[in-house]
Design a protein around this motif. Structure first.
Motif, PDB file in Angstrom:
ATOM      1  N   ASP A 297       0.863  -1.187   0.000  1.00 43.73           N
ATOM      2  CA  ASP A 297       0.000   0.000   0.000  1.00 43.73           C
ATOM      3  C   ASP A 297       0.900   1.238   0.000  1.00 43.73           C
ATOM      4  O   ASP A 297       1.315   1.738   1.051  1.00 43.73           O
TER       5      ASP A 297
ATOM      6  N   LYS B  63      -5.471   4.374   2.299  1.00 41.18           N
ATOM      7  CA  LYS B  63      -4.704   3.477   3.160  1.00 41.18           C
ATOM      8  C   LYS B  63      -3.304   3.267   2.570  1.00 41.18           C
ATOM      9  O   LYS B  63      -3.161   2.906   1.400  1.00 41.18           O
TER      10      LYS B  63
ATOM     11  N   SER C  76       1.008   2.196   3.743  1.00 37.40           N
ATOM     12  CA  SER C  76       2.020   1.870   4.751  1.00 37.40           C
ATOM     13  C   SER C  76       3.362   2.490   4.412  1.00 37.40           C
ATOM     14  O   SER C  76       4.317   2.372   5.175  1.00 37.40           O
TER      15      SER C  76
END
Length: 334
Positions: free
Chosen positions: A178, A237, A239
């Motif tokens: 992500d 979303k 990371s």
């Protein structure tokens, strides 16, 4: 006061044509030259006559055009040129091109009015033909951070696509899928090429980058903050964040911490440039090293050599490649 853009618009010609008339350059018909001069008189436009009158010979100084004086990236560029010029006792004349074709052109013209026959020019907004025209007028005209095939042996440039690919490969190696990208909104090639490199690495890994995961903003700390705020507000979303440069990465880091999102425990972050700022972020910023000081020193030497008539062979290229600098802002997905 009328600008070159005003003159070009009123005369129905290009900025380059107006520049040729101002500098008594070739490739302008007599009728066009007279029309442009007439419009210049009518609109009250005057080139810097004082500089032209004062300087009647070749100027041993080297001219430098950069976008902004306060940006750490351009400070590093200027330092690289100054390092060489100090050893040769050569004066530096600095001119700021800002972020438009008009201001870039005026910055170059200012140095031409001072008869600088060696120039290192950082130009992102002028078109290729205009820059080639200037290169034909100025023997030591060298472009830095840009490649134009017609004057390729006078270009010192970075492979930005390779840099984008490298930063994406590094984040993929740490297990991130992500991924968000915050990029410059300026319509220049650097952000396009870096984004292309990122997408290429993801494609080779069987992944993609949705448009929803890309935010464009100004390439500074404020832009980095705004870009991350927009990503968070839209509920994207991610990371990991890949930033256009270290300044945007620093802004992104600040915004993430404001939202209690720890770096790198919750989100990993990579910058680009490896300016001094990257070492003093907390955590220290993983980034792509852009060897701008080395490139600038090379460009200055090349400009001075060309001004003396010592040109590289046609087909010579001066391409540099960025490298990853691993610090503390990237961790494996947990």
């Amino acid at each position: 006061m009328a600008t070159i853009k005003d003159i070009a618009s009123a005369a129905g010609v290009s900025l380059a044509t107006v520049s040729r008339v101002i500098n008594n350059g070739p490739k302008v018909g007599d009728a066009t030259r007279e029309r442009v001069k007439k419009i210049m008189d009518e609109m009250g436009y005057r080139p810097n006559a004082n500089a032209r009158a004062l300087v009647t010979q070749r100027n041993p100084a080297i001219g430098v055009v950069i976008a902004e004086l306060h940006d750490p990236f351009f400070a590093s560029l200027a330092h690289g040129i100054e390092t060489l010029c100090r050893t040769r006792n050569i004066q530096i004349l600095m001119s700021a091109g800002s972020t438009s074709p008009e201001t870039e052109m005026r910055a170059i013209e200012t140095l031409m009015e001072h008869r600088c026959e060696a120039m290192v020019v950082h130009s992102k907004f002028l078109d290729d033909d205009t820059l080639v025209h200037f290169a034909n007028q100025v023997p030591g005209f060298v472009l830095i951070n840009r490649y134009i095939e017609a004057i390729g042996n006078r270009c010192v440039w970075l492979d930005n696509q390779a840099g984008g690919k490298l930063m994406a490969e590094h984040i993929l190696h740490h297990g991130h899928e992500d991924i968000a990208v915050i990029s410059s909104r300026y319509q220049i090639l650097d952000p396009v090429q870096r984004l292309d490199g990122i997408k290429l690495a993801l494609s080779e890994a069987g992944k993609s980058l949705p448009d929803s995961h890309i935010e464009f903003a100004t390439p500074d700390q404020e832009g980095g903050e705004a870009a991350v705020q927009n990503l968070l507000s839209r509920g994207v979303k991610f990371s990991a964040i890949l930033a256009y440069n270290d300044a945007m990465a620093a802004g992104a880091l600040s915004m993430l911490l404001d939202h209690n999102i720890a770096v790198p425990d919750k989100v990993s972050l990579i910058g680009y440039d490896d300016v001094l700022l990257a070492k003093y972020c907390r955590p220290k910023l993983t980034t792509l090293r852009y060897p701008i000081e080395m490139m600038a020193t090379h460009a200055a030497k090349l400009a001075l050599d060309c001004a003396k008539g010592e040109f590289p062979e046609p087909g010579t290229t001066f391409k540099y490649t960025p490298t990853i600098v691993k610090r503390d802002s990237v961790s494996r997905v947990k």
